[in-house]
Design a protein around this motif. Structure first.
Motif, PDB file in Angstrom:
ATOM      1  N   VAL A 886       0.837  -1.207   0.000  1.00  0.00           N
ATOM      2  CA  VAL A 886       0.000   0.000   0.000  1.00  0.00           C
ATOM      3  C   VAL A 886       0.866   1.248   0.000  1.00  0.00           C
ATOM      4  O   VAL A 886       0.610   2.216  -0.722  1.00  0.00           O
ATOM      5  CB  VAL A 886      -0.949  -0.004   1.219  1.00  0.00           C
ATOM      6  CG1 VAL A 886      -1.725   1.296   1.301  1.00  0.00           C
ATOM      7  CG2 VAL A 886      -1.895  -1.174   1.150  1.00  0.00           C
ATOM      8  N   ARG A 887       1.895   1.222   0.799  1.00  0.00           N
ATOM      9  CA  ARG A 887       2.789   2.380   0.837  1.00  0.00           C
ATOM     10  C   ARG A 887       3.437   2.611  -0.525  1.00  0.00           C
ATOM     11  O   ARG A 887       3.597   3.758  -0.956  1.00  0.00           O
ATOM     12  CB  ARG A 887       3.849   2.145   1.915  1.00  0.00           C
ATOM     13  CG  ARG A 887       4.806   3.304   2.100  1.00  0.00           C
ATOM     14  CD  ARG A 887       5.832   2.998   3.178  1.00  0.00           C
ATOM     15  NE  ARG A 887       6.785   4.081   3.324  1.00  0.00           N
ATOM     16  CZ  ARG A 887       7.864   4.028   4.091  1.00  0.00           C
ATOM     17  NH1 ARG A 887       8.114   2.938   4.789  1.00  0.00           N
ATOM     18  NH2 ARG A 887       8.686   5.052   4.162  1.00  0.00           N
ATOM     19  N   ARG A 888       3.800   1.539  -1.182  1.00  0.00           N
ATOM     20  CA  ARG A 888       4.407   1.689  -2.503  1.00  0.00           C
ATOM     21  C   ARG A 888       3.406   2.237  -3.507  1.00  0.00           C
ATOM     22  O   ARG A 888       3.729   3.112  -4.317  1.00  0.00           O
ATOM     23  CB  ARG A 888       4.930   0.338  -2.978  1.00  0.00           C
ATOM     24  CG  ARG A 888       5.686   0.384  -4.300  1.00  0.00           C
ATOM     25  CD  ARG A 888       6.076  -1.003  -4.745  1.00  0.00           C
ATOM     26  NE  ARG A 888       4.922  -1.800  -5.125  1.00  0.00           N
ATOM     27  CZ  ARG A 888       4.330  -1.730  -6.327  1.00  0.00           C
ATOM     28  NH1 ARG A 888       4.786  -0.909  -7.250  1.00  0.00           N
ATOM     29  NH2 ARG A 888       3.294  -2.489  -6.589  1.00  0.00           N
ATOM     30  N   LEU A 889       2.173   1.733  -3.441  1.00  0.00           N
ATOM     31  CA  LEU A 889       1.170   2.157  -4.420  1.00  0.00           C
ATOM     32  C   LEU A 889       0.758   3.609  -4.238  1.00  0.00           C
ATOM     33  O   LEU A 889       0.409   4.278  -5.213  1.00  0.00           O
ATOM     34  CB  LEU A 889      -0.065   1.249  -4.320  1.00  0.00           C
ATOM     35  CG  LEU A 889       0.138  -0.232  -4.656  1.00  0.00           C
ATOM     36  CD1 LEU A 889      -1.169  -0.987  -4.504  1.00  0.00           C
ATOM     37  CD2 LEU A 889       0.689  -0.401  -6.069  1.00  0.00           C
ATOM     38  N   LEU A 890       0.766   4.107  -3.009  1.00  0.00           N
ATOM     39  CA  LEU A 890       0.268   5.460  -2.744  1.00  0.00           C
ATOM     40  C   LEU A 890       1.375   6.487  -2.612  1.00  0.00           C
ATOM     41  O   LEU A 890       1.103   7.636  -2.255  1.00  0.00           O
ATOM     42  CB  LEU A 890      -0.571   5.453  -1.465  1.00  0.00           C
ATOM     43  CG  LEU A 890      -1.854   4.620  -1.510  1.00  0.00           C
ATOM     44  CD1 LEU A 890      -2.590   4.695  -0.187  1.00  0.00           C
ATOM     45  CD2 LEU A 890      -2.773   5.088  -2.635  1.00  0.00           C
ATOM     46  N   CYS A 891       2.598   6.113  -2.879  1.00  0.00           N
ATOM     47  CA  CYS A 891       3.707   7.054  -2.743  1.00  0.00           C
ATOM     48  C   CYS A 891       3.723   8.024  -3.923  1.00  0.00           C
ATOM     49  O   CYS A 891       3.708   7.611  -5.088  1.00  0.00           O
ATOM     50  CB  CYS A 891       5.030   6.294  -2.666  1.00  0.00           C
ATOM     51  SG  CYS A 891       6.469   7.369  -2.573  1.00  0.00           S
ATOM     52  N   SER A 892       3.738   9.314  -3.608  1.00  0.00           N
ATOM     53  CA  SER A 892       3.781  10.343  -4.650  1.00  0.00           C
ATOM     54  C   SER A 892       4.975  11.279  -4.477  1.00  0.00           C
ATOM     55  O   SER A 892       5.005  12.337  -5.098  1.00  0.00           O
ATOM     56  CB  SER A 892       2.482  11.157  -4.621  1.00  0.00           C
ATOM     57  OG  SER A 892       2.321  11.781  -3.358  1.00  0.00           O
ATOM     58  N   SER A 893       5.921  10.888  -3.649  1.00  0.00           N
ATOM     59  CA  SER A 893       7.050  11.773  -3.383  1.00  0.00           C
ATOM     60  C   SER A 893       8.339  11.293  -4.040  1.00  0.00           C
ATOM     61  O   SER A 893       9.394  11.855  -3.795  1.00  0.00           O
ATOM     62  CB  SER A 893       7.284  11.883  -1.865  1.00  0.00           C
ATOM     63  OG  SER A 893       7.596  10.612  -1.330  1.00  0.00           O
ATOM     64  N   ARG A 894       8.244  10.255  -4.847  1.00  0.00           N
ATOM     65  CA  ARG A 894       9.428   9.743  -5.523  1.00  0.00           C
ATOM     66  C   ARG A 894       9.157   9.614  -7.019  1.00  0.00           C
ATOM     67  O   ARG A 894       8.019   9.344  -7.418  1.00  0.00           O
ATOM     68  CB  ARG A 894       9.830   8.382  -4.943  1.00  0.00           C
ATOM     69  CG  ARG A 894      10.300   8.453  -3.500  1.00  0.00           C
ATOM     70  CD  ARG A 894      10.591   7.069  -2.952  1.00  0.00           C
ATOM     71  NE  ARG A 894      11.164   7.136  -1.619  1.00  0.00           N
ATOM     72  CZ  ARG A 894      10.453   7.196  -0.498  1.00  0.00           C
ATOM     73  NH1 ARG A 894       9.138   7.205  -0.567  1.00  0.00           N
ATOM     74  NH2 ARG A 894      11.044   7.256   0.675  1.00  0.00           N
ATOM     75  N   PRO A 895      10.174   9.774  -7.835  1.00  0.00           N
ATOM     76  CA  PRO A 895       9.974   9.609  -9.286  1.00  0.00           C
ATOM     77  C   PRO A 895       9.496   8.204  -9.610  1.00  0.00           C
ATOM     78  O   PRO A 895       9.924   7.222  -8.994  1.00  0.00           O
ATOM     79  CB  PRO A 895      11.363   9.880  -9.874  1.00  0.00           C
ATOM     80  CG  PRO A 895      12.078  10.659  -8.816  1.00  0.00           C
ATOM     81  CD  PRO A 895      11.547  10.183  -7.500  1.00  0.00           C
ATOM     82  N   VAL A 896       8.582   8.120 -10.574  1.00  0.00           N
ATOM     83  CA  VAL A 896       8.033   6.831 -10.974  1.00  0.00           C
ATOM     84  C   VAL A 896       8.872   6.252 -12.100  1.00  0.00           C
ATOM     85  O   VAL A 896       9.550   6.977 -12.850  1.00  0.00           O
ATOM     86  CB  VAL A 896       6.559   6.972 -11.408  1.00  0.00           C
ATOM     87  CG1 VAL A 896       5.698   7.379 -10.252  1.00  0.00           C
ATOM     88  CG2 VAL A 896       6.439   7.977 -12.541  1.00  0.00           C
ATOM     89  N   ALA A 897       8.849   4.947 -12.190  1.00  0.00           N
ATOM     90  CA  ALA A 897       9.658   4.260 -13.201  1.00  0.00           C
ATOM     91  C   ALA A 897       8.984   4.338 -14.571  1.00  0.00           C
ATOM     92  O   ALA A 897       7.763   4.172 -14.690  1.00  0.00           O
ATOM     93  CB  ALA A 897       9.865   2.801 -12.799  1.00  0.00           C
TER      94      ALA A 897
END
Length: 1814
Positions: A886-897
């Motif tokens: 869940v933390r990975r899916l909702l993270c918006s503070s890091r660049p996405v691949a």
């Protein structure tokens, strides 16, 4: 005076040193020196540290209080605006004020003496004392933690005074200029110092008008006027001439002086109900009292005239009869006036009054209250205070009431300058050149003595150390003797009780005891001397004369068989006989001293019996026994003498019973009374066995004996008669319900503050019945008991839960209670986290690396979810990694691949930008889900800045070493893209703050405000408002509208309402200047208005909002007018939420208007259109195209308004007017998305008919739609159907199904209903397969196929995600794995397919957040308010982009917060402080749909709603049972601070049973104590005991004893004993039997979870073994027989269980076979000795004890025999034999003797018969 001084004793002052305020020393050490004339002036005062101690500590045991008090004096030093609080010789606290304290010296010279400017005061129900400081311009109040409050003062306040319930403020009439001359004093320091003697404080004196006195009950409240009671009426006190000169902070008394009348008055303050004339209150400019239930009223109880000046000092002291005194010291008259008080308890309240004719005057030039004669003794709430007086001839005298006790003198060394601590002071030294000229700063037994050379010495009036036994004896005499006797004793004691050796520096506790014994024996000698004087020349003593008198012969003849005639008649006859022989003054002295000694014997004997109950004071008991033997021998009380010798046989060497007895007075015996009480009940006990002092209510010195007697009485069935029991003793019962006598006994133990420490100090036999009562109540005690009761039971889990509820109600952070700690110390030392489970620690360590390695480039970056992992969440999910996911899916503070090819080209850049744009749609939607996921999960410090995670729209290229790619600003406007997402990001960050820490301060919110307004700050304000943190703000900025409305939801707050109406131009009056406001602001204002007026049905607001639905927005964006109408519709529905037809009388008009907006027909259109004119303001037009209303704009708002207005009303009429199109024409007439809204509205109205089944969903579909869709077919069938018709059918079908699914989600929100979950999941999979087949379905022909050919994909996607969102609402907070997998698939699928519209991604993000709402600790409610908030959040019009607010303002999506409830509960092991698994049985009440049912949950879990929750029970064999009953109420879940909240922030404390492991360590129960091979450790057979122990010692065993015990128990006593068993010295012992016994007892206590019985078993075993060893070896181990009496009580307890005198459903707490084996040993010991039989015969015939060799052994054995068989005294036996012989009808006297002595064993009766018949 000279004559009086010569007749009293002389004692020396103990000089502690020359006195200097420590504040001066502290300033010198700080380097702060006064630099001007103002700051050069200083003041100080010394006070008792008990003033500042918490109330709970004050009520603790005397030993603790004395230890805390002995730390030294406390001092407040004041200079300028600085205050130094020092304790002893160290600075404790420093206070710095904003302005200086009132100029002290000016105040001293010009104001009324006695005025206070600094004082300690307790306000309201707070336990701590507050430091109140009156400054020049304000009043400042500090608490002990340094927090400061400055309440505003109405006018000038002249002085402040402490009262028990608040702070008294004295005002003066305006214009009154102080012009008083300073009072005179013989010492320049007396005037200043006396005013600072505790509890009299510092002074100031100016005032103002209106009410002359005010009371401040709480630092945060306003001052209230004081009333005066006059002729039965209460009027506002306007006595400006009554200047307060003293108040008491312990009892509600005030003294005042009226200069005009030259009169002193004494007032008592009372809290009474308000019943005064309102006109009186209105005429005075004070707060109206009509709303107050109680007020403070003063009643005058005494006045004295004739004093031209006010008394310079007033204090309280204690008279010699323990009544309180108020003393007025007049400096100019050199008089000390003492006025006696009396108190009466009426309705549990103490009422004070003045004793008539109870006042006297003492000549004095200085006086102070001191605590000398009776330290550690309290009279009610007051300490026992004496008076130290400086007489006019410079003689220092100590008074107790009006009786002068002794004269104090200075040591001669003060004149010679020698070191004070190396001197030996002669007793009579009195230096001629040093005279005492003043007194100051008296605190307890210390006072500052001022000598004529202006030196000041700190002196102590008592010797140190202090003998506890001597003090107890003095207290016993004070409580037991009549007032005249006690005064005489006190005089003798203080005159002759200080022999020369006590003045030496080597004085000890024994010397004080020797001094006391010396005084008692001196009284005996005086009595003897007086008798010899009275007898003239007779050679024989008065005693012999009495024995030979005719009176004695008559008495012996007339006395009964048992010698039970009252002592009073005997001594009255003795007195009369003595008076007949002698005459004159001397004849009256002999009875006086005899009666004094008789009463002394009774009082000291009560203390003696009391000391028997304390194992730790056996030495004191023996010392007291020697003294009592002397008194009893002198008085001829041979029964008493025999009683003491039986207890301590060694005394028989000194005291012999060889003469005929002269008294048959029965000696009271508490052990005998307790035995009778257990055997026959308290109604059949002999009252003569109870010492009179034990039966006295106010006796403190024998309180332990009184407590034990009261507990035994209740256990034996005594009835409560007021505060007394039917057995004749006083008992305090704590509040709480009880259904058995054992439960009442526990409440009595709590009411008497009888804790575990006191229980363990009792002899084992006495404690057994009390432990039996505790053990019986341990399983299921009542829920309303105080925490201290649960501690007694060993149920610390219930105690901590109770404490937590109390702390929340009192707004205390930590659940601590001094009362509970004092009752349980050291038994709650183990209640702290000491270990961390390996499973939890491993899981925590595991999550620390998972996430960082997966998606992180910079591990230091925060994503706003790093705090979500704790022991509770890990316990719930174990090694499951779903939280990490869940933390990975909702993270918006890091660049996405971004997945691209390895080779880089120009076309790849365009591809990267396109892919990055699609990913940005998803990233910008993630904060909405993250806000739900982290809702209320952190506690921030108000001193720290609040951080908002960054919203990163960049991407990274894994194929190119994670190179960063940013969106090209030339292609798209990035700032415009991020404006609303930044807002959502800040809202998510703000929603993390838990609402449990109280409201945020205005300072903190302003501190986090940026220089320029931005979206981040606006989002943070909305989040704070949703949590209710903005209630203290009045700002009208636009960003606060929703937040303020949420904080003030349903309050109709006028100020907020005005600010909202400003942003609704349609509601402006015609004279108001026209404003052009954005439509977004108008929509937000409308919704905020609805939230503010929620549920109020306010007519004007409803009328305004109804007009706004149909009003065209005047804003700049015409396309946003639908959102404006929807906001108005929601607002209208919120205002009339659930009221239905009860809303207004003209509801039909509203309904017709709303149906007109929907597109329906109205019956009376003329009446409708006539109302339109009411809503026309200026030129704003209705939303009409031509002559008709534009229903495309108004229909959604009107539909949701009707849905909310008639929510759960089951209104058939309204539903019938909201039809689902049933014909083809209607399908063409109604928009498909409106059909969805109608389905939702109909189901919300018909709430109870919603059912989670396919049949119900299909029943929502009209027949024409159902037939049309079925005719389509999925494999090319139905080609004859026109495409236009097919599209209409499919559009209606999917919208009806989606609407039904949303309805299911709302009705079953947060319920985790299995049927609803399965149904919604099935529909979600169906829609997913219709878009693109991804999984097989088992729906068969139930659902039509091939819908995607007739409908666009966007509609299907929207319906799919609305169904998934509804599914998450149903499963909110559960973390349901199947649902989470579906959400994760949808997220990845949307990105892969390129269908990544912002609205779809927002739905997936919200659904993920809802599924793990609050980290899994919160869920949704289904009350009306929650359903409305959820409907606003789930409104089925998804935005197309991050800035799309046309149909629904995006900020409204966060209003789901208003629907959440923290129904999470976790169980915490009270011993370790760690969360643990525990099975709960949850019972829900019966409803109209289902019967009462129960189901099992394993904590941590979510509970059902409060409306249906009936009971929670902790079940399972590993934890102690605990039941919490609820009264099902249709109310929201409890909030933090609710008084009746059964949970402490979702924590339920439980206690693991000894012998069981937790479910974390032992999931299947294979490691419990009983399932282990215990014989390998404990060696339960004697044949293998030595081998087992040697195996343990060598380490060959699987586990050592201490390791095994520590696994199953955290009880410190068990662990310590187990460690003792593993000590190497243990194995070198030769007594294998004792070692085996210890191991068996340890196993017994651990397996049955009775650790307290370890002490009992060991005590009984070692006692009997020591007796056996003493007889066999001849070595004297103990020389008393007290242990025999205690063991007999243990036997009596076993007999009471067998005869069912005590109920025991599980049997006794101690093994009866064990006690029986010990009994057999004792009987064998006492029946096998011919020498003992011979000694017994001598005792019977001659009354003598053994005198041969070995005397000690034989006398001890005889005393055991007499105690064991309850043998009466030899004199009683002789009298019985003499009276039985003439009545013998046969040769045996055994039957009659057995009737005479029913308690004596029949074998001993036979032995007595043989002895006297031989």
């Amino acid at each position: 005076m000279e004559k009086m001084s010569s007749s009293i004793g002389v004692r020396q002052l103990t000089v502690l040193g020359e006195f200097k305020p420590f504040g001066l020393i502290a300033e010198a050490l700080d380097g702060k020196v006064a630099d001007d004339a103002v700051t050069a002036k200083y003041e100080y005062f010394l006070f008792d540290p008990e003033i500042t101690r918490d109330i709970d500590v004050e009520d603790s045991c005397d030993e603790v209080s004395s230890a805390l008090t002995s730390c030294g004096d406390n001092e407040l030093f004041i200079r300028g605006n600085r205050i130094i609080w020092s304790t002893g010789a160290r600075v404790f606290k420093r206070f710095t004020l904003r302005s200086p304290v009132v100029k002290l010296m000016a105040a001293m010279l010009s104001m009324q003496p006695g005025s206070a400017i600094v004082c300690w005061c307790r306000m309201g129900h707070t336990a701590e004392a507050l430091l109140c400081i009156l400054q020049i311009d304000c009043l400042t109040i500090y608490n002990n933690s340094g927090e400061v409050v400055s309440p505003p003062l109405p006018r000038a306040v002249s002085s402040i005074w402490p009262l028990p319930f608040g702070l008294l403020l004295q005002q003066e009439f305006e214009g009154n200029i102080p012009s008083r001359a300073p009072f005179s004093s013989t010492s320049p320091l007396i005037g200043a110092r006396d005013m600072f003697t505790a509890p009299n404080h510092m002074q100031k004196g100016e005032g103002n008008a209106v009410c002359s006195h005010l009371i401040l009950m709480d630092p945060l409240d306003e001052q209230e006027p004081i009333f005066i009671e006059d002729r039965g009426k209460s009027n506002v006190m306007k006595e400006y001439d009554e200047k307060t000169i003293w108040t008491s902070d312990r009892v509600p008394l005030m003294a005042s002086y009226n200069k005009g009348k030259m009169q002193h008055s004494l007032w008592v303050a009372e809290m009474i109900n308000s019943n005064f004339d309102e006109a009186t209150a209105c005429s005075s400019n004070v707060n109206p009292m009509g709303v107050l239930s109680k007020h403070v009223s003063f009643r005058r109880i005494w006045h004295g005239k004739g004093a031209q000046m006010a008394a310079c000092k007033v204090f309280m002291a204690t008279n010699d009869d323990a009544t309180p005194l108020v003393c007025f010291f007049h400096q100019e008259q050199r008089k000390l006036l003492s006025v006696g008080l009396q108190s009466v308890e009426i309705n549990n309240e103490i009422v004070f009054d003045v004793k008539p004719d109870m006042s006297w005057i003492i000549d004095a030039v200085a006086a102070s209250p001191v605590t000398v004669t009776r330290p550690r003794v309290k009279v009610g709430l007051l300490p026992y205070s004496d008076i130290i007086v400086l007489a006019p001839d410079n003689v220092l005298l100590l008074y107790s009431g009006r009786q002068c006790l002794c004269r104090y003198v200075l040591p001669s060394c003060l004149n010679k300058g020698q070191h004070l601590y190396d001197l030996k002071f002669p007793e009579t030294s009195f230096p001629n050149d040093l005279k005492i000229s003043g007194l100051a700063d008296a605190v307890e037994g210390r006072v500052n003595v001022i000598v004529n050379n202006r030196q000041m010495f700190r002196c102590a009036l008592r010797q140190s150390p202090s003998s506890l036994l001597a003090n107890d004896c003095i207290t016993a005499l004070a409580e037991g003797l009549s007032s005249s006797f006690y005064r005489h004793f006190l005089g003798v004691f203080w005159r002759d009780g200080d022999p020369a050796h006590l003045s030496e520096t080597e004085s000890s506790v024994d010397s004080e005891w020797d001094s006391f014994c010396h005084v008692i024996m001196q009284l005996c000698r005086k009595s003897n001397d007086t008798s010899q004087k009275c007898s003239g020349s007779a050679a024989h003593s008065a005693w012999d004369f009495l024995l030979n008198s005719q009176f004695h012969n008559n008495f012996c003849k007339l006395n009964s068989m048992f010698g039970t005639s009252g002592a009073a008649s005997l001594y009255q006859k003795k007195s009369n006989f003595s008076k007949s022989l002698v005459d004159g003054r001397e004849s009256s002295e002999k009875p006086f001293y005899s009666d004094l000694l008789v009463e002394s014997l009774d009082s000291l004997h009560a203390l003696y019996e009391n000391l028997k109950f304390d194992n730790l004071r056996k030495r004191d008991l023996e010392l007291l026994a020697i003294l009592l033997c002397n008194i009893a021998e002198f008085l001829g009380e041979d029964n008493y003498l025999d009683h003491y010798i039986r207890d301590f046989p060694g005394l028989c060497k000194k005291f012999m019973l060889s003469r005929p007895t002269s008294s048959h007075k029965i000696c009271p015996s508490l052990f005998r009374w307790l035995e009778n009480c257990l055997q026959h009940g308290c109604n059949y006990t002999n009252i003569c066995d109870l010492p009179p002092l034990v039966r006295r209510d106010a006796s403190s010195v024998v309180s332990l004996a009184r407590q034990i007697v009261s507990f035994y009485s209740i256990l034996s069935g005594a009835e409560l008669q007021g505060k007394n029991l039917s057995s004749g003793v006083h008992c305090n019962i704590s509040m709480g319900s009880h259904g058995s006598k054992e439960e009442l006994t526990v409440l009595a133990m709590v009411g008497e503050r009888f804790g575990l420490q006191q229980l363990d100090s009792l002899p084992s036999g006495i404690s057994l019945p009390l432990r039996h009562a505790l053990d019986k109540c341990r399983d299921s005690p009542p829920n309303d008991w105080p925490a201290a009761a649960y501690v007694l039971l060993g149920r610390q889990d219930l105690a901590m839960s109770t404490l937590s509820r109390e702390c929340k109600y009192r707004e205390i952070e930590t659940p601590t209670n001094v009362n509970v700690i004092s009752m349980s110390t050291p038994y709650m030392l183990n209640l702290h986290p000491v270990t961390i489970s390996s499973t939890i620690s491993d899981a925590i360590g595991l999550e620390g690396t998972k996430f960082e390695d997966t998606d992180s480039v910079d591990g230091s970056m925060t994503d706003g979810m790093e705090h979500i992992f704790n022991s509770s969440t890990q316990l719930r999910y174990g090694r499951d990694l779903r939280l990490n996911e869940v933390r990975r899916l909702l993270c918006s503070s890091r660049p996405v691949a971004i997945q691209t090819s390895v080779s880089h080209s120009a076309s790849d850049q365009d591809l990267q930008q396109a892919q990055l744009w699609h990913l940005a749609q998803r990233t910008t939607s993630l904060p909405l889900g993250r806000g739900a996921f982290t809702l209320a999960t952190i506690y921030t410090l108000l001193t720290e800045a609040f951080t908002v995670p960054k919203l990163v729209l960049a991407g990274r290229l894994p194929a190119q070493q994670n190179a960063t790619v940013n969106l090209d600003p030339n292609i798209r406007n990035i700032q415009e893209l991020k404006s609303w997402p930044e807002f959502h990001n800040a809202v998510a960050a703000g929603l993390r703050l838990a609402p449990l820490q109280g409201r945020m301060s205005r300072t903190w919110i302003i501190y986090n405000k940026p220089e320029e307004p931005n979206s981040v700050h606006a989002g943070l304000l909305l989040a704070l408002g949703l949590h209710g943190h903005l209630r203290e703000h009045e700002s009208t900025t636009v960003g606060l509208m929703l937040g303020l409305a949420a904080s003030y939801r349903g309050t109709m707050q006028p100020a907020i309402s005005k600010s909202l109406y400003i942003h609704i131009p349609g509601r402006h009056p015609s004279s108001y200047p026209e404003l052009e406001l954005p439509t977004l602001l108008q929509s937000a204002a409308l919704m905020s208005l609805g939230i503010l007026y929620e549920g109020s049905a306010h007519p004007q607001t409803m009328q305004a909002l109804l007009g706004e639905i149909g009003r065209r927005s005047g804003g700049d964006n015409v396309l946003e007018r639908e959102g404006h109408a929807v906001s108005a519709g929601f607002a209208l529905g919120l205002v009339a939420l659930g009221h239905g037809e009860d809303t207004l009388g003209f509801i039909n008009t509203f309904v017709n208007r709303l149906f007109l907006y929907i597109g329906g027909k109205v019956q009376n259109e003329r009446s409708h259109f006539s109302t339109n004119s009411m809503d026309e303001n200026r030129g704003s037009a209705q939303m009409m195209d031509g002559t008709t209303i534009n229903i495309d704009v108004t229909a959604p708002g009107a539909t949701v308004a009707l849905a909310l207005m008639f929510l759960k009303t089951e209104s058939e009429a309204i539903v019938s007017r909201l039809p689902i199109p049933s014909t083809y024409f209607d399908l063409q007439y109604v928009r498909p998305d409106f059909i969805m809204l109608r389905v939702i509205a109909r189901n919300l109205i018909m709430w109870s008919r919603v059912h989670p089944s396919k049949d119900w969903v299909l029943s929502q579909i009209p027949q024409v739609v159902k037939c049309g869709v079925e005719g389509l077919g999925g494999d090319g069938e139905g080609d004859d159907v026109d495409d236009m018709d097919a599209e209409a059918f499919v559009q209606a079908y999917v919208n009806v199904v989606a609407g039904a699914c949303i309805s299911l989600g709302l009705v079953f929100a947060g319920t985790r209903n299995g049927n609803a979950q399965e149904l919604l999941y099935e529909f979600a999979i169906y829609f997913l397969n219709e878009i693109k087949p991804v999984s097989p379905t088992s729906s068969g022909k139930v659902f039509p196929k091939g819908l995607s050919r007739y409908i666009d994909r966007v509609t299907l996607e929207t319906c799919l995600h609305l169904i998934v969102l509804s599914l998450s609402v149903v499963m909110a907070g559960s973390g349901h794995l199947q649902t989470f997998r579906l959400l994760r698939f949808l997220r990845s699928r949307n990105c892969a397919d390129g269908q990544s519209s912002y609205g779809i991604q927002m739905a997936v993000s919200l659904a993920t957040g809802f599924l793990f709402l609050g980290g899994g600790m919160r869920t949704f409610s289904t009350n009306n308010s929650a359903i409305a908030a959820l409907l606003i959040t789930l409104y089925p019009r998804m935005p197309t982009g991050p800035n799309d607010n046309r149909c629904h303002l995006q900020a409204f999506r966060h209003l789901y917060v208003l629907a959440t409830e923290a129904r999470w509960v976790q169980t915490v092991d009270v011993d370790t402080g760690l969360p643990v698994y525990a099975p709960l049985e949850v019972t829900i009440r019966e409803t109209e749909h289902y019967a009462e049912s129960s189901f099992c949950e394993v904590t941590p879990c979510l509970l059902p709603e409060r409306a249906i929750l009936k009971r929670i029970r902790v079940c399972g064999p590993r934890y102690w049972p605990q039941v919490i009953d609820f009264a099902p109420e249709d109310k929201p879940w409890w909030n933090f601070g609710d008084k009746n909240n059964p949970f402490n922030s979702g924590v339920l404390y439980i206690k693991r049973k000894v012998g069981a492991c937790s479910y974390v360590d032992d999931p299947i129960g294979c490691q419990s104590l009983l399932s282990r091979a215990m014989h390998k450790v404990f060696g339960l057979t004697s044949s293998k005991a030595s081998d087992t122990i040697s195996d343990i010692h060598s380490g060959s065993s699987a586990a050592t004893v201490d390791q095994l015990v520590s696994t199953f128990s955290s009880d410190p006593s068990l662990i310590a004993f187990a460690q003792l068993c593993c000590d190497p010295s243990w194995y070198s012992r030769s007594d294998a039997d004792f070692k085996e016994f210890c191991l068996q007892v340890l196993f017994e206590c651990v397996s049955k979870d009775r650790p307290a019985l370890l002490q009992v078993y060991l005590s009984l075993y070692t006692t009997i073994e020591s007796m056996v060893g003493q007889v066999t070896t001849g070595a004297v181990v103990f020389g008393d027989s007290l242990s025999i009496s205690a063991f007999k009580l243990a036997l009596t307890y076993i007999e009471a269980l067998m005869t069912q005198k005590l109920s025991a459903p599980k049997g006794g707490i101690i093994q009866s076979t064990f006690v029986g084996s010990l009994r057999k040993q004792v009987e064998e010991l006492l029946n096998g000795s011919q020498e003992l039989r011979d000694d017994f015969h001598k005792y019977l015939k001659l009354g003598t004890w053994p005198n041969g060799e070995p005397q000690d052994k034989r006398s001890i054995l005889l005393s055991w025999f007499l105690h064991w068989y309850d043998v009466p005294t030899s004199s009683a036996i002789k009298i019985a034999i003499d009276r039985v012989k003439p009545k013998l009808m046969s040769s045996s006297s055994v039957p009659l003797l057995h009737l005479c002595f029913p308690r004596t064993h029949i074998n001993v009766i036979s032995e007595i018969h043989r002895c006297f018949s031989s």
